[in-house]
Design a protein around this motif. Structure first.
Motif, PDB file in Angstrom:
ATOM      1  N   VAL A 134       0.851  -1.190   0.000  1.00 17.39           N
ATOM      2  CA  VAL A 134       0.000   0.000   0.000  1.00 17.39           C
ATOM      3  C   VAL A 134       0.886   1.239   0.000  1.00 17.39           C
ATOM      4  CG1 VAL A 134      -1.901   1.167   1.180  1.00 17.39           C
ATOM      5  CG2 VAL A 134      -1.711  -1.337   1.300  1.00 17.39           C
ATOM      6  N   VAL A 135       1.111   1.825  -1.179  1.00 18.98           N
ATOM      7  CA  VAL A 135       1.991   2.985  -1.265  1.00 18.98           C
ATOM      8  C   VAL A 135       1.367   4.115  -2.074  1.00 18.98           C
ATOM      9  CG1 VAL A 135       3.263   1.909  -3.177  1.00 18.98           C
ATOM     10  CG2 VAL A 135       4.288   3.814  -1.940  1.00 18.98           C
ATOM     11  N   SER A 136       0.791   3.829  -3.250  1.00 17.05           N
ATOM     12  CA  SER A 136       0.332   4.883  -4.155  1.00 17.05           C
ATOM     13  C   SER A 136      -0.868   5.631  -3.589  1.00 17.05           C
ATOM     14  CB  SER A 136      -0.035   4.287  -5.519  1.00 17.05           C
ATOM     15  OG  SER A 136      -0.425   5.294  -6.417  1.00 17.05           O
ATOM     16  N   VAL A 187      -2.457  -9.122   5.808  1.00 13.99           N
ATOM     17  CA  VAL A 187      -1.519  -8.096   6.248  1.00 13.99           C
ATOM     18  C   VAL A 187      -1.347  -7.095   5.106  1.00 13.99           C
ATOM     19  CG1 VAL A 187       0.473  -9.504   5.545  1.00 13.99           C
ATOM     20  CG2 VAL A 187       0.784  -7.625   7.166  1.00 13.99           C
ATOM     21  N   ASN A 188      -1.441  -5.821   5.435  1.00 17.24           N
ATOM     22  CA  ASN A 188      -1.153  -4.745   4.494  1.00 17.24           C
ATOM     23  C   ASN A 188       0.046  -3.961   5.009  1.00 17.24           C
ATOM     24  OD1 ASN A 188      -3.072  -4.761   2.267  1.00 17.24           O
ATOM     25  ND2 ASN A 188      -4.656  -4.362   3.800  1.00 17.24           N
ATOM     26  N   VAL A 189       1.072  -3.851   4.181  1.00 18.52           N
ATOM     27  CA  VAL A 189       2.245  -3.052   4.534  1.00 18.52           C
ATOM     28  C   VAL A 189       2.072  -1.691   3.875  1.00 18.52           C
ATOM     29  CG1 VAL A 189       4.750  -2.838   4.328  1.00 18.52           C
ATOM     30  CG2 VAL A 189       3.717  -5.070   4.804  1.00 18.52           C
ATOM     31  N   CYS A 190       1.886  -0.660   4.700  1.00 20.80           N
ATOM     32  CA  CYS A 190       1.484   0.663   4.228  1.00 20.80           C
ATOM     33  C   CYS A 190       2.613   1.680   4.440  1.00 20.80           C
ATOM     34  CB  CYS A 190       0.243   1.145   4.979  1.00 20.80           C
ATOM     35  SG  CYS A 190      -1.134  -0.029   4.994  1.00 20.80           S
ATOM     36  N   VAL A 208       2.446  -2.009   9.565  1.00 15.53           N
ATOM     37  CA  VAL A 208       1.706  -3.231   9.277  1.00 15.53           C
ATOM     38  C   VAL A 208       0.278  -3.056   9.782  1.00 15.53           C
ATOM     39  CG1 VAL A 208       1.513  -5.685   9.780  1.00 15.53           C
ATOM     40  CG2 VAL A 208       3.769  -4.665   9.414  1.00 15.53           C
ATOM     41  N   VAL A 209      -0.679  -3.186   8.874  1.00 14.14           N
ATOM     42  CA  VAL A 209      -2.093  -3.096   9.235  1.00 14.14           C
ATOM     43  C   VAL A 209      -2.716  -4.469   9.032  1.00 14.14           C
ATOM     44  CG1 VAL A 209      -4.311  -1.993   8.748  1.00 14.14           C
ATOM     45  CG2 VAL A 209      -2.200  -0.661   8.592  1.00 14.14           C
ATOM     46  N   GLU A 210      -3.158  -5.066  10.123  1.00 18.05           N
ATOM     47  CA  GLU A 210      -3.709  -6.408  10.061  1.00 18.05           C
ATOM     48  C   GLU A 210      -5.157  -6.388   9.578  1.00 18.05           C
ATOM     49  OE1 GLU A 210      -3.026  -9.007  13.374  1.00 18.05           O
ATOM     50  OE2 GLU A 210      -1.367  -7.773  14.126  1.00 18.05           O
ATOM     51  N   ARG A 211      -5.574  -7.506   9.047  1.00 20.34           N
ATOM     52  CA  ARG A 211      -6.953  -7.681   8.610  1.00 20.34           C
ATOM     53  C   ARG A 211      -7.914  -7.419   9.762  1.00 20.34           C
ATOM     54  NH1 ARG A 211     -10.431 -10.528   5.160  1.00 20.34           N
ATOM     55  NH2 ARG A 211     -12.045 -11.739   6.233  1.00 20.34           N
ATOM     56  N   GLY A 212      -8.994  -6.707   9.455  1.00 22.20           N
ATOM     57  CA  GLY A 212     -10.016  -6.447  10.455  1.00 22.20           C
ATOM     58  C   GLY A 212      -9.723  -5.255  11.339  1.00 22.20           C
ATOM     59  N   THR A 213      -8.636  -4.524  11.101  1.00 24.82           N
ATOM     60  CA  THR A 213      -8.337  -3.337  11.907  1.00 24.82           C
ATOM     61  C   THR A 213      -9.445  -2.303  11.707  1.00 24.82           C
ATOM     62  OG1 THR A 213      -5.953  -3.716  11.724  1.00 24.82           O
ATOM     63  CG2 THR A 213      -6.675  -1.489  12.309  1.00 24.82           C
ATOM     64  N   PRO A 214     -10.059  -1.814  12.773  1.00 25.34           N
ATOM     65  CA  PRO A 214     -11.171  -0.853  12.629  1.00 25.34           C
ATOM     66  C   PRO A 214     -10.721   0.447  11.967  1.00 25.34           C
ATOM     67  CG  PRO A 214     -11.126  -1.795  14.854  1.00 25.34           C
ATOM     68  CD  PRO A 214      -9.848  -2.199  14.194  1.00 25.34           C
ATOM     69  N   GLY A 215     -11.638   1.037  11.197  1.00 23.67           N
ATOM     70  CA  GLY A 215     -11.407   2.331  10.596  1.00 23.67           C
ATOM     71  C   GLY A 215     -10.919   2.302   9.171  1.00 23.67           C
ATOM     72  N   VAL A 216     -10.684   1.105   8.603  1.00 24.90           N
ATOM     73  CA  VAL A 216     -10.206   0.988   7.227  1.00 24.90           C
ATOM     74  C   VAL A 216     -11.369   0.551   6.339  1.00 24.90           C
ATOM     75  CG1 VAL A 216      -8.484  -0.007   5.695  1.00 24.90           C
ATOM     76  CG2 VAL A 216      -7.981   0.226   8.132  1.00 24.90           C
ATOM     77  N   GLU A 243       2.569   0.323  18.437  1.00 27.86           N
ATOM     78  CA  GLU A 243       3.908   0.823  18.138  1.00 27.86           C
ATOM     79  C   GLU A 243       4.748  -0.229  17.424  1.00 27.86           C
ATOM     80  OE1 GLU A 243       7.589   3.076  20.494  1.00 27.86           O
ATOM     81  OE2 GLU A 243       6.036   1.999  21.611  1.00 27.86           O
ATOM     82  N   ASP A 244       4.569  -1.501  17.778  1.00 29.46           N
ATOM     83  CA  ASP A 244       5.397  -2.541  17.174  1.00 29.46           C
ATOM     84  C   ASP A 244       4.948  -2.912  15.759  1.00 29.46           C
ATOM     85  OD1 ASP A 244       3.104  -4.004  17.643  1.00 29.46           O
ATOM     86  OD2 ASP A 244       3.983  -5.322  19.148  1.00 29.46           O
ATOM     87  N   ALA A 245       3.944  -2.194  15.236  1.00 31.08           N
ATOM     88  CA  ALA A 245       3.557  -2.387  13.840  1.00 31.08           C
ATOM     89  C   ALA A 245       4.415  -1.555  12.893  1.00 31.08           C
ATOM     90  CB  ALA A 245       2.083  -2.022  13.641  1.00 31.08           C
ATOM     91  N   LEU A 246       5.243  -0.671  13.460  1.00 30.49           N
ATOM     92  CA  LEU A 246       6.057   0.229  12.643  1.00 30.49           C
ATOM     93  C   LEU A 246       7.326  -0.488  12.169  1.00 30.49           C
ATOM     94  CD1 LEU A 246       6.000   3.358  11.900  1.00 30.49           C
ATOM     95  CD2 LEU A 246       7.754   3.586  13.669  1.00 30.49           C
ATOM     96  N   LEU A 247       7.741  -0.193  10.939  1.00 35.72           N
ATOM     97  CA  LEU A 247       9.034  -0.653  10.448  1.00 35.72           C
ATOM     98  C   LEU A 247       9.628   0.404   9.540  1.00 35.72           C
ATOM     99  CD1 LEU A 247       8.751  -3.075   7.460  1.00 35.72           C
ATOM    100  CD2 LEU A 247       6.684  -2.380   8.642  1.00 35.72           C
TER     101      LEU A 247
END
Length: 435
Positions: A134-136, A187-190, A208-216, A243-247
């Protein structure tokens, strides 16, 4: 000379299995899905094919064996992708995007992130697991690394007390991101902006945004081609991630550049494959079609000359793809200029090949019972997607060639050439400090 174009027995087998899968499994499903009026229905129709591809290990063949993947080289992956794309280039894009999402976790992720997602992706043999890259955004991708915080990536990740991040913004065109049911890929890497005050060479990261994360939420894009893969508009409204979803904090620009370098020879071989599919049909047509004359049209010099040019372009494109992939195998994380040149050359070459093949077939190329109509539609995709031929790909090559470390024979000699931030953004806008 250590140059050998012969395939190993294992590579011949890989190619043969991929061709059989493409002709017997992929082709009938893709022909059906391509004609479905609803874009999401077309994508879902490919799920049984994806399940069979998963059983063969295709969605994770590029992952290291240490994580359960196939451990395939870049060249190996190209051999399989060419066979699939010669039948339908949309479906293999699903496999490509799995790589675009998972490899950043391998390269930039923490041990926990790698251990969480890579074995899970590799263990899927039923076709349930999807990963999205997920970049563009609606403004495009070309100037994602713009030095001004008012330009480039505008999906913002604000850090809250306690360490969580809250995401707000929109992404446009991510593939796989909506998942089979529009509830999200596993998993979506944004790529996100983690600093509102800095430019794209300092402020970008990934989450990293996991499946089912609210607000998407996800809205499917109805495309003229590549209908067997999914693209969406992805909207983030106060999406909270830990916080640990950041890379790749502050290194999102390097992540994006490395990712599109990895994908460049894959997108290039896909373009070659579309050209090959058109050529194979045109060659068969020329050998049998008389045009109401006394013999097949291949006996006419104009047709023979054109077919010769077409065949030469396909061979040249294929070997440039192999060269780029081989260079990436030898020098991981490098080859940005070579990858960009590969993508632009093959994407543009493929369009001329498809057009010439249509001229050989003549007006019958417009008949939808023949594959030329679909080849023409699909050919429009390649100069536009995967960082775009007029956008990032040529700009990255240009930036590398402008750097004093570059020499014209670096790729011919197979020497390493590290990509640095000094090579980013060349020819568009200078950094705020004038560099």
């Amino acid at each position: 000379m250590p140059i050998d174009f012969d395939l190993t027995p294992e590579q011949h087998k890989l190619k043969d299995v991929a061709r059989e899968f493409a002709l017997e499994v992929l082709r009938p499903a893709a022909e059906y899905a391509d004609r479905l009026p609803d874009a999401q229905d077309a994508f879902r129709a490919m799920r049984p094919v994806y399940a069979e591809a998963a059983a063969l290990g295709y969605p994770a063949m590029f992952l290291p064996r240490d994580y359960g993947g196939g451990g395939a080289s870049n060249v190996d992956f190209l051999l399989a992708i060419e066979e699939l794309c010669a039948v339908d280039p949309g479906f293999p894009t699903v496999l490509l995007v799995n790589g675009l999402a998972l490899l950043p976790l391998l390269w930039f992720g923490s041990d926990d992130q790698r251990d969480t997602w890579l074995p899970r992706a590799a263990a899927d043999t039923t076709g349930d697991f999807l990963a999205g890259w997920v970049v563009s955004e609606r403004g495009g991708t070309a100037n994602f690394d713009h030095p001004s915080p008012q330009a480039g990536i505008q999906l913002v990740a604000d850090r809250r007390p306690g360490g969580d991040y809250v995401l707000n913004g929109e992404k446009h065109w991510p593939c796989n991101a909506g998942g089979w049911d529009l509830q999200g890929a596993d998993v979506n890497v944004c790529v996100v902006r983690t600093d509102r005050a800095k430019g794209g060479k300092e402020a970008l990261s990934a989450v990293v945004v996991e499946r089912g994360t609210p607000g998407v939420s996800y809205e499917v894009i109805d495309k003229m081609a590549h209908r067997t893969c999914q693209n969406v508009t992805m909207t983030f409204r106060n999406v909270r991630v830990p916080e640990d979803a950041l890379l790749a904090r502050g290194d999102g620009d390097l992540l994006v550049n490395r990712n599109f370098t990895w994908s460049a020879p894959i997108a290039s071989i896909a373009a070659v494959a579309v050209a090959r599919g058109a050529y194979e049909f045109a060659l068969k047509w020329a050998r049998t079609y008389t045009g109401a004359g006394s013999g097949p049209i291949i006996n006419h010099q104009a047709v023979g000359n054109l077919l010769t040019e077409v065949a030469a372009k396909i061979e040249a494109g294929r070997y440039l793809c192999w060269k780029a992939a081989h260079y990436l195998d030898r020098h991981p994380g490098e080859g940005h200029a070579l990858g960009g040149m590969n993508k632009t050359f093959c994407g543009d070459l493929m369009q001329s090949v498809v057009f010439d093949c249509m001229r050989i077939v003549g007006v019958n190329a417009l008949d939808r019972k023949f594959p030329m109509e679909k080849a023409y539609r699909e050919s429009m995709v390649f100069p536009l997607y995967d960082a775009g031929n007029l956008a990032m790909q040529r700009r990255r090559s240009w930036g590398v060639m402008a750097d004093p470390s570059f020499t014209p024979d670096v790729f011919a000699d197979g020497r390493p050439l590290a990509f640095t931030r000094a090579m980013e953004g060349y020819g568009t806008v200078s950094d705020v400090d004038g560099r």
